[in-house]
Write an enzyme that holds these catalytic residues in place. Structure first.
Site, PDB file in Angstrom:
ATOM      1  N   VAL A 199       0.826  -1.208   0.000  1.00  0.00           N
ATOM      2  CA  VAL A 199       0.000   0.000   0.000  1.00  0.00           C
ATOM      3  C   VAL A 199       0.862   1.261   0.000  1.00  0.00           C
ATOM      4  O   VAL A 199       0.702   2.143  -0.844  1.00  0.00           O
ATOM      5  CB  VAL A 199      -0.958  -0.001   1.217  1.00  0.00           C
ATOM      6  CG1 VAL A 199      -1.596   1.356   1.426  1.00  0.00           C
ATOM      7  CG2 VAL A 199      -2.044  -1.052   1.004  1.00  0.00           C
ATOM      8  N   ARG A 221      -6.334  -3.126  -5.180  1.00  0.00           N
ATOM      9  CA  ARG A 221      -6.196  -4.579  -5.321  1.00  0.00           C
ATOM     10  C   ARG A 221      -4.769  -4.863  -5.730  1.00  0.00           C
ATOM     11  O   ARG A 221      -4.274  -4.234  -6.681  1.00  0.00           O
ATOM     12  CB  ARG A 221      -7.132  -5.111  -6.420  1.00  0.00           C
ATOM     13  CG  ARG A 221      -8.594  -4.928  -6.143  1.00  0.00           C
ATOM     14  CD  ARG A 221      -9.423  -5.077  -7.405  1.00  0.00           C
ATOM     15  NE  ARG A 221      -9.103  -4.046  -8.384  1.00  0.00           N
ATOM     16  CZ  ARG A 221      -9.567  -4.005  -9.625  1.00  0.00           C
ATOM     17  NH1 ARG A 221     -10.361  -4.965 -10.058  1.00  0.00           N
ATOM     18  NH2 ARG A 221      -9.231  -3.033 -10.441  1.00  0.00           N
ATOM     19  N   PHE A 257     -16.904 -10.916  -8.243  1.00  0.00           N
ATOM     20  CA  PHE A 257     -16.700 -11.706  -7.026  1.00  0.00           C
ATOM     21  C   PHE A 257     -17.664 -12.883  -6.922  1.00  0.00           C
ATOM     22  O   PHE A 257     -18.072 -13.280  -5.848  1.00  0.00           O
ATOM     23  CB  PHE A 257     -16.767 -10.815  -5.762  1.00  0.00           C
ATOM     24  CG  PHE A 257     -15.490 -10.049  -5.575  1.00  0.00           C
ATOM     25  CD1 PHE A 257     -14.508 -10.505  -4.711  1.00  0.00           C
ATOM     26  CD2 PHE A 257     -15.230  -8.919  -6.323  1.00  0.00           C
ATOM     27  CE1 PHE A 257     -13.319  -9.833  -4.571  1.00  0.00           C
ATOM     28  CE2 PHE A 257     -14.040  -8.230  -6.206  1.00  0.00           C
ATOM     29  CZ  PHE A 257     -13.084  -8.686  -5.313  1.00  0.00           C
ATOM     30  N   ALA A 296     -16.297 -19.129  -8.533  1.00  0.00           N
ATOM     31  CA  ALA A 296     -16.026 -20.216  -7.592  1.00  0.00           C
ATOM     32  C   ALA A 296     -14.559 -20.613  -7.687  1.00  0.00           C
ATOM     33  O   ALA A 296     -13.952 -20.547  -8.749  1.00  0.00           O
ATOM     34  CB  ALA A 296     -16.928 -21.406  -7.922  1.00  0.00           C
ATOM     35  N   GLY A 297     -13.994 -21.006  -6.567  1.00  0.00           N
ATOM     36  CA  GLY A 297     -12.578 -21.373  -6.558  1.00  0.00           C
ATOM     37  C   GLY A 297     -12.198 -22.072  -5.272  1.00  0.00           C
ATOM     38  O   GLY A 297     -13.063 -22.571  -4.542  1.00  0.00           O
ATOM     39  N   CYS A 330      -5.710  -9.381   2.990  1.00  0.00           N
ATOM     40  CA  CYS A 330      -6.828  -8.564   3.478  1.00  0.00           C
ATOM     41  C   CYS A 330      -8.053  -9.362   3.909  1.00  0.00           C
ATOM     42  O   CYS A 330      -8.463  -9.278   5.068  1.00  0.00           O
ATOM     43  CB  CYS A 330      -7.208  -7.544   2.407  1.00  0.00           C
ATOM     44  SG  CYS A 330      -5.939  -6.288   2.193  1.00  0.00           S
ATOM     45  N   ARG A 369       0.573 -14.161   1.416  1.00  0.00           N
ATOM     46  CA  ARG A 369      -0.057 -14.137   2.732  1.00  0.00           C
ATOM     47  C   ARG A 369      -1.433 -14.816   2.671  1.00  0.00           C
ATOM     48  O   ARG A 369      -2.270 -14.437   1.860  1.00  0.00           O
ATOM     49  CB  ARG A 369      -0.188 -12.688   3.234  1.00  0.00           C
ATOM     50  CG  ARG A 369       1.149 -12.095   3.632  1.00  0.00           C
ATOM     51  CD  ARG A 369       1.032 -10.656   4.067  1.00  0.00           C
ATOM     52  NE  ARG A 369       0.930  -9.736   2.954  1.00  0.00           N
ATOM     53  CZ  ARG A 369       0.941  -8.399   3.087  1.00  0.00           C
ATOM     54  NH1 ARG A 369       1.050  -7.866   4.271  1.00  0.00           N
ATOM     55  NH2 ARG A 369       0.849  -7.625   2.023  1.00  0.00           N
TER      56      ARG A 369
HETATM   57  P1  NAD Z   1       3.106  -4.625   4.065  1.00  0.00           P
HETATM   58  O1  NAD Z   1       3.407  -5.631   5.125  1.00  0.00           O
HETATM   59  O2  NAD Z   1       3.362  -4.953   2.652  1.00  0.00           O
HETATM   60  O3  NAD Z   1       3.893  -3.260   4.391  1.00  0.00           O
HETATM   61  C1  NAD Z   1       3.968  -2.688   5.642  1.00  0.00           C
HETATM   62  C2  NAD Z   1       5.325  -1.988   5.760  1.00  0.00           C
HETATM   63  O4  NAD Z   1       5.348  -1.226   6.955  1.00  0.00           O
HETATM   64  C3  NAD Z   1       6.503  -2.950   5.829  1.00  0.00           C
HETATM   65  O5  NAD Z   1       7.434  -2.655   4.808  1.00  0.00           O
HETATM   66  C4  NAD Z   1       7.090  -2.693   7.216  1.00  0.00           C
HETATM   67  O6  NAD Z   1       8.493  -2.814   7.270  1.00  0.00           O
HETATM   68  C5  NAD Z   1       6.662  -1.259   7.458  1.00  0.00           C
HETATM   69  N1  NAD Z   1       6.690  -0.846   8.860  1.00  0.00           N
HETATM   70  C6  NAD Z   1       6.297  -1.545   9.952  1.00  0.00           C
HETATM   71  N2  NAD Z   1       6.508  -0.821  11.066  1.00  0.00           N
HETATM   72  C7  NAD Z   1       7.014   0.364  10.662  1.00  0.00           C
HETATM   73  C8  NAD Z   1       7.427   1.537  11.354  1.00  0.00           C
HETATM   74  N3  NAD Z   1       7.342   1.627  12.681  1.00  0.00           N
HETATM   75  N4  NAD Z   1       7.917   2.553  10.630  1.00  0.00           N
HETATM   76  C9  NAD Z   1       8.011   2.478   9.304  1.00  0.00           C
HETATM   77  N5  NAD Z   1       7.639   1.396   8.581  1.00  0.00           N
HETATM   78  C10 NAD Z   1       7.152   0.341   9.267  1.00  0.00           C
HETATM   79  O7  NAD Z   1       1.577  -4.236   4.295  1.00  0.00           O
HETATM   80  P2  NAD Z   1       0.537  -3.756   3.166  1.00  0.00           P
HETATM   81  O8  NAD Z   1       0.029  -4.919   2.416  1.00  0.00           O
HETATM   82  O9  NAD Z   1       1.108  -2.612   2.435  1.00  0.00           O
HETATM   83  O10 NAD Z   1      -0.662  -3.259   4.109  1.00  0.00           O
HETATM   84  C11 NAD Z   1      -0.571  -2.080   4.870  1.00  0.00           C
HETATM   85  C12 NAD Z   1      -1.942  -1.768   5.441  1.00  0.00           C
HETATM   86  O11 NAD Z   1      -2.844  -1.463   4.368  1.00  0.00           O
HETATM   87  C13 NAD Z   1      -2.589  -2.905   6.215  1.00  0.00           C
HETATM   88  O12 NAD Z   1      -3.339  -2.389   7.272  1.00  0.00           O
HETATM   89  C14 NAD Z   1      -3.510  -3.553   5.195  1.00  0.00           C
HETATM   90  O13 NAD Z   1      -4.591  -4.199   5.776  1.00  0.00           O
HETATM   91  C15 NAD Z   1      -3.969  -2.346   4.409  1.00  0.00           C
HETATM   92  N6  NAD Z   1      -4.366  -2.644   3.025  1.00  0.00           N
HETATM   93  C16 NAD Z   1      -3.655  -3.532   2.304  1.00  0.00           C
HETATM   94  C17 NAD Z   1      -4.021  -3.798   0.982  1.00  0.00           C
HETATM   95  C18 NAD Z   1      -3.259  -4.802   0.157  1.00  0.00           C
HETATM   96  O14 NAD Z   1      -3.792  -5.230  -0.884  1.00  0.00           O
HETATM   97  N7  NAD Z   1      -2.059  -5.201   0.522  1.00  0.00           N
HETATM   98  C19 NAD Z   1      -5.113  -3.137   0.418  1.00  0.00           C
HETATM   99  C20 NAD Z   1      -5.802  -2.205   1.180  1.00  0.00           C
HETATM  100  C21 NAD Z   1      -5.408  -1.970   2.502  1.00  0.00           C
END
Ligand code: NAD
Length: 441
Positions: free
Chosen positions: A11, A157, A255, A258-259, A266, A336
């Site tokens: 993100v 996404r 969405f 089926a799978g 998430c 994940r």
């Molecule tokens: P991610 O694990 O890919 O990235 C998180 C990053 O934060 C990591 O690189 C980590 O090293 C860093 N981090 C942790 N602690 C830190 C700190 N104290 N200071 C600086 N950096 C730090 O996670 P993501 O998939 O990007 O998801 C981030 C958030 O967004 C989550 O809450 C997730 O639910 C939400 N989200 C994710 C998606 C997705 O598709 N991945 C979509 C929408 C929302």
């Protein structure tokens, strides 16, 4: 406008690059030095189509920087996006330690008014907690800087993240502050001009919209997956059923594929988190709880199906199974909670040997499936994976698998089971060469 994005994952990095593309000066910050070093050397550490090109462009334009320093990031930014992980704890609740750590770090180095934007997916009430956390540290420091907290959940996404951030379906902004609202409008000025729908609301509502959306989509997937199990038994075709349902504008065809069950970073964690939020407030989300349970069932049903079709004694001893696609969906390296993890482990428990191939997921799969590494070989491509296999499982529908030469696959296999868990080959003539099984067809 100077923007700091804290957390440079799926993100944060995409968000940072897009903000730079929208003309702002951006610092993307992370605690992982290796990641930042890689970014400073111009390399995107994740697989996300289109991101590398856009990152190169904005680095060259001088708008995009990378740092491990929260001090520098805080001091130089007007708006600070928190985009760190919120993984599930044992009990399903969201682990807020990273979000709160960032809130403390920001407060320690705050040098003037800031807008602190929560982009991570967080339980209702976190905005208030972030505010208190920052205020406590400012009080300890004896400084009187003002700040506002905003909830701005992300809906991108993986695999389509660049597209989704450039042209989102909507932007949700939760805040009680008119000043912060005006700044957020400026941040998203490009989207405003492009007539992206905006929803301004309070922090709690914004926080809940994210969970409500993901849980709804998870319910939709579990619903069609459960119907698929019935369709198989009664001779109906789930793809046609989904088509017929989707023609109804109130339902939509999205969405309804089926799978083998949903996965990723998430849906599994967000469904558990909203169920936990409800429980903590004395309510039970029966529909969401059922979707979670149905999803677990779906993954084990896939193992049961392979075992039932391939063996008389309930075991797969001596059987080699090629698994194509390991990431939870195509066009990402994210493993994940990928269904492949449970299904591969389940097949190995029944005695199978696995030959796996995934265009981007293998690096992560190797450590996530370390416990059963003796029974898995990681192959160079899909054709190497199917060679001498008794069965092929299409786990994730990468484009390159859709176009596979099934005659060549068949010739090189030892036996001819084809488990198409994404129903991508259903209409192909060549499936006659196989003992072919889809999901719900
Ligand atoms: P991610 O694990 O890919 O990235 C998180 C990053 O934060 C990591 O690189 C980590 O090293 C860093 N981090 C942790 N602690 C830190 C700190 N104290 N200071 C600086 N950096 C730090 O996670 P993501 O998939 O990007 O998801 C981030 C958030 O967004 C989550 O809450 C997730 O639910 C939400 N989200 C994710 C998606 C997705 O598709 N991945 C979509 C929408 C929302």
């Amino acid at each position: 406008m100077n923007i700091g994005v804290i957390g440079t994952g799926y993100v944060g990095l995409v968000q940072g690059v897009i903000m730079a593309e929208f003309g702002m000066n951006v610092i993307c910050m992370d605690v992982i030095e290796e990641k930042i070093l890689q970014l400073q050397q111009g390399k995107v550490p994740i697989y996300e189509p289109g991101l590398q090109e856009l990152m190169d462009k904005n680095v060259q334009a001088g708008r995009l920087h990378f740092s491990t320093s929260i001090k520098e990031t805080t001091e130089k930014s007007d708006v600070l996006f928190i985009a760190v992980g919120t993984p599930p704890k044992e009990d399903g609740s969201a682990d807020l330690q990273y979000v709160l750590q960032v809130a403390q770090d920001i407060a320690r180095y705050m040098n003037g008014y800031k807008v602190v934007v929560d982009k991570s997916t967080v339980p209702v009430g976190t905005g208030k907690l972030v505010k208190e956390t920052i205020q406590n540290i400012l009080d300890e420091r004896g400084v009187e800087y003002t700040f506002d907290v905003v909830s701005n959940p992300e809906f991108l996404r993986e695999g389509k993240a660049v597209h989704d951030c450039l042209t989102p379906d909507r932007v949700v902004i939760g805040t009680e502050s008119e000043k912060a609202k005006a700044i957020m409008k400026k941040v998203y000025d490009v989207l405003f001009i492009n007539q992206t729908p905006f929803l301004f609301t309070n922090i709690e509502t914004a926080e809940m919209i994210k969970y409500a959306s993901n849980a709804f989509l998870a319910v939709k997937i579990s619903y069609i997956n459960e119907l698929a199990l019935v369709a198989e038994k009664v001779g109906a075709d789930i793809q046609e059923i989904a088509r017929g349902m989707g023609m109804d504008g109130r339902i939509s065809p999205k969405f309804l594929h089926a799978g083998p069950g949903y996965g990723g970073s998430c849906f599994p964690k967000d469904t558990k988190a909203i169920a936990d939020i409800a429980r903590k407030h004395g309510e039970e989300l029966k529909v969401v709880e059922a979707a979670i349970a149905a999803n677990e069932k779906q993954k084990s049903k896939m193992v049961d199906k392979v075992v039932a079709k391939m063996s008389d004694d309930g075991f797969l001893q001596g059987k080699t199974i090629a698994v194509l696609g390991l990431s939870f969906k195509p066009d990402t390296d994210d493993m994940r909670d990928a269904p492949s993890i449970n299904i591969i482990s389940g097949l190995i428990n029944k005695g199978a040997t696995i030959k796996a191939y995934c265009p981007e997921g293998m690096k992560e799969a190797k450590w996530r499936l370390k416990a059963c590494e003796k029974n898995i070989s990681y192959m160079k491509n899909e054709y190497d994976a199917v060679a001498d296999a008794d069965a092929v499982i299409i786990m994730t529908e990468w484009h390159q698998f859709r176009g596979m030469d099934l005659q060549k696959v068949h010739i090189n296999m030892r036996d001819n089971y084809l488990f198409d868990l994404r129903n991508i080959f259903k209409k192909k003539e060549d499936i006659k060469l196989f003992k072919y099984y889809g999901v719900g067809i």
